[in-house]
Motif scaffolding. Sequence first.
Motif, short mmCIF file in Angstrom:
data_model
loop_
_atom_site.label_atom_id
_atom_site.label_comp_id
_atom_site.label_asym_id
_atom_site.label_seq_id
_atom_site.Cartn_x
_atom_site.Cartn_y
_atom_site.Cartn_z
N VAL A 18 0.83 -1.20 0.00
CA VAL A 18 0.00 0.00 0.00
C VAL A 18 0.86 1.25 0.00
CG1 VAL A 18 -1.75 1.32 1.27
CG2 VAL A 18 -1.88 -1.18 1.18
N SER A 19 1.81 1.32 0.95
CA SER A 19 2.66 2.51 1.05
C SER A 19 3.94 2.17 1.78
CB SER A 19 1.93 3.63 1.78
OG SER A 19 1.66 3.26 3.14
N ALA A 20 4.96 3.01 1.60
CA ALA A 20 6.23 2.89 2.32
C ALA A 20 6.74 4.29 2.58
CB ALA A 20 7.24 2.09 1.51
N SER A 21 7.17 4.55 3.81
CA SER A 21 7.65 5.89 4.15
C SER A 21 8.54 5.81 5.37
CB SER A 21 6.48 6.84 4.42
OG SER A 21 5.72 6.40 5.53
N GLY A 22 9.47 6.75 5.47
CA GLY A 22 10.36 6.86 6.61
C GLY A 22 11.05 8.20 6.59
#
Length: 941
Positions: A602-606
Amino acid sequence: MHSRTARGRFAGLILFAIGLMSATQASAAVSPSQIVRPFTVRYAINTNGDIATAANTLLTCPVGAIETQSHVGCTDVQNGGIGDDNYFDMGYVNVDNDPATFDSSSANLSVPAGATVLFAGLYWGAALDQGETLPLQCDPAQPRTGAAAANPAAAGSAMLKGPGAGGYVPVNASVFDTYTEDLGCPSPGADERTRYQGFADVTSFVQQQGGGSYTVANVQAGTGADRHAGWSLVVAYQDASLPARNLTIFDGFGQVALNAHVPITVSGFKTPLAPAAVNTQIGVVAYEGDRNLTGDGLALNGTPLGDVAHPSGNFFDSSISTLGTPVSGSTPDYKNQLGFDAGVLAVPAGVVKNGDTSATIDLTTVNDRYLPGVVYFRTDIYAPQMVLHKTVTDLNGGDVRPGDVLQYDINSTNTGQTSAYDARINDAIPAFTSYQPDTLTIVTSPGTGVVGKKSDPTDADQAEYDSGPNEVRFRVGTGATALNGGGPLSPDGGGVIAPGESFSVRFDVVVAANAGDGTQILNTAVLSSKDENGVDYTSIASAPAAVTVGPVPDVTILKSHTGIFVRGGQGTFSLLVSNVGGRPTSGTVVIDDTLPAGLGVVSASGTNWTCSVSTAANSLHCERADPLAAGAAYEPVGVVVNVLENAPDTVTNTGVTGGGSETNTSNNTDDDTVPITSNADVAIVKSVTPTTTPPSNNVTYSLVVTNNGPSTAKDVKVADPMPAGMSFVSVTPAACGLDGIVVRCSLGNLVKGQSVTITLVSGIPLSLANKTKTNEATVSSSTPDSDLTNNKDNATVKIKGLPPSKILVRKSAKPASVALTGGNSPVVSFTIVLKVPSKIDAKQVDVCDTLPAHMVVATRSLKGGGALSNGRVCWHLDLAKAQSTHEFTFKAKVDKDFQGGSLKNVVVATSGNAPKVSANATVDVAHVGGKLSRQKSRVTG
């Protein structure tokens, strides 16, 4: 093992036990010496090294028991006192507190640090059958003690545990020998004693574990008197600091009986020439040697051997010793092993002479009988003494790093008494390096044309690089030539290095890119040669050349998840990149993650990461270029995924990192295994229309079943019991039906958000007027339900009273007057008229006429559904329509004995929703000649 010929003191007991058999006959029953497998070489080598052993017993005497022959207590015997297993009820030794083992014992194996294990053999042996009590001999009536081995078929296996971490490993015998002693008894059932020994090559296991405490367990053995069991670990190792020696290990199996000897010849060596001393040792493993039976011995070259622990007159005396000293530190640490021997003793000077090339070992006995299993021989040899020395140099200087060139130099000097023939060096390219082409050099060597640069291919010169085994080879010494190009003493092409001569060789390797910070690179060379008799001799480097890769960045990744992953819902992974190297990263560091089937990205963030996802490839990619300090970690990347309905019960997701100028890629991935579950929330809402109704109407229930998710609800079922007194009319959909008094529906699977409406029609009879009915429906699913509070719902119907109506009833008689003449019974016709003057139907109407005394019904059948009972006629109408009229007639007779007068006949009408009414008709009855009365009729209601 007890001897039946040596114990005259038992002759009376023997005669008592076996009747007419004499002592001479008992002696004749003893079987001759039998070696079922002759002793042959199991392992032999000429090298710098030694033989080490570990051994222990697996049977001992019971605590507190008294030896029936010497009358010594068990504890005293265990501490070294006189006593044999023949006269104890022997039981298992079990020291490991492991419920999976029935016997076990431990002993220490001493292998020096830095030594190389060349061979390790595990031997175990025992007697399988039930113990015997002397003088059993040929009398089967004598009692036996103990029990036979629990599983004789498993005697070819045992359990072995080393000093390293971990538990037991199974060991299966590659050689299994058995010997069943035949006593020659008249009764076949009296034959006894099936002895065995198993052997397994455990070299690789001991190479991994090294020196320390070893435990052996689950050796099959019978218990009771005259029973034994034990194990030994025999190890040959190489150590450059030790003298050149011949190491030979023999094994075989059988019984050495009275007045027999078993010769074993050792060859393949040459002892040092004078004036050098010849140091020789012999070791032996045997079963069933008894401490109080003398006459058994071990001889070398005709000379009986012995020491304090294993005396020459009773060599096999149930001891475990090294050079005359009992071995200590074992568990248990007995001094009398009660039927098991393992000993190493020094051979006196002169028994093996200077220049000898063979020796003969003799196993003998004149009294006791025993079963040898292993004999090993170690002696100094007349051989070249060439200890290799090896150094390594980082040609790039400074710390060793990936890409650096390492130069290896190998040299040795022959300090022995004889020349080394066919001298050659093999050196495996160490891990984390690759051979640097065209660097083979023989720096110094005896002989013409040997020194110089050498080509890599296998050709006419004295060195080559072989990519198959990934090794370099050199042939040095006078006469060294191409591979396999030498004469009879140099078949492999090596040359001669005389005493005092030296050689040195050199080659380079490149440190591999994946050699991470702290990687140790070890390199060991092996020198092979022959003595003047063509006997092989092997030497290794005195210590491996070692370097350690200096500080470099080394990124690694840790993957984890939070919470429970539920089908139809979402889950979150965390990807954490750390630098476990010795320097900060330089350049772009990346994270890649392709999700497994069953999960959808769905999503990836950091924080400070640039991330993108591809739903088509079901993957993500993140990167950043800021330096990551040694020992530090970046901010984690959070990954949100959909958990699909087709997800398996477990999924494994692998995160991958890399970059930052690291060189070690072996730790760039991490797996996170996630359990997947299903969880739905099925709910039901129930309503009824109308909620208030008069009786005799139908009501409609609506049941709305919904799956609130997140997972698909499987095998959804609804149960709705009918309220008492109400009737089933219909239900939809077709998946529903009536089961007794319960409406049941099987709705199959409902995906998240899906609803199904059930319509149930029920009838309300008049009997439920003025009552309230509530019923509850329940929904369930085979999928776990996260909220059970909404799995039930009910609906209530209030039932009114019956609606009011009005009824009238009239009655007439024809004729109204009758006369009794001539004893006849006159007949009167009665007519009853029921009217409903109301606009409301009359329900459940009953019209009943009870005849007066002196009249009886004369009508055989009543119209309109009437019924006659006990002088009473009745008609019933479920429904009398508004404004309707109903007429009922019947005939009655006057009793002929009636004396005359008026007879009044009354009719009563009742209804479920109208007041009761009545009417009557009077009949005047007179005698003949009398005056008839005038008709009287009265209507009420």
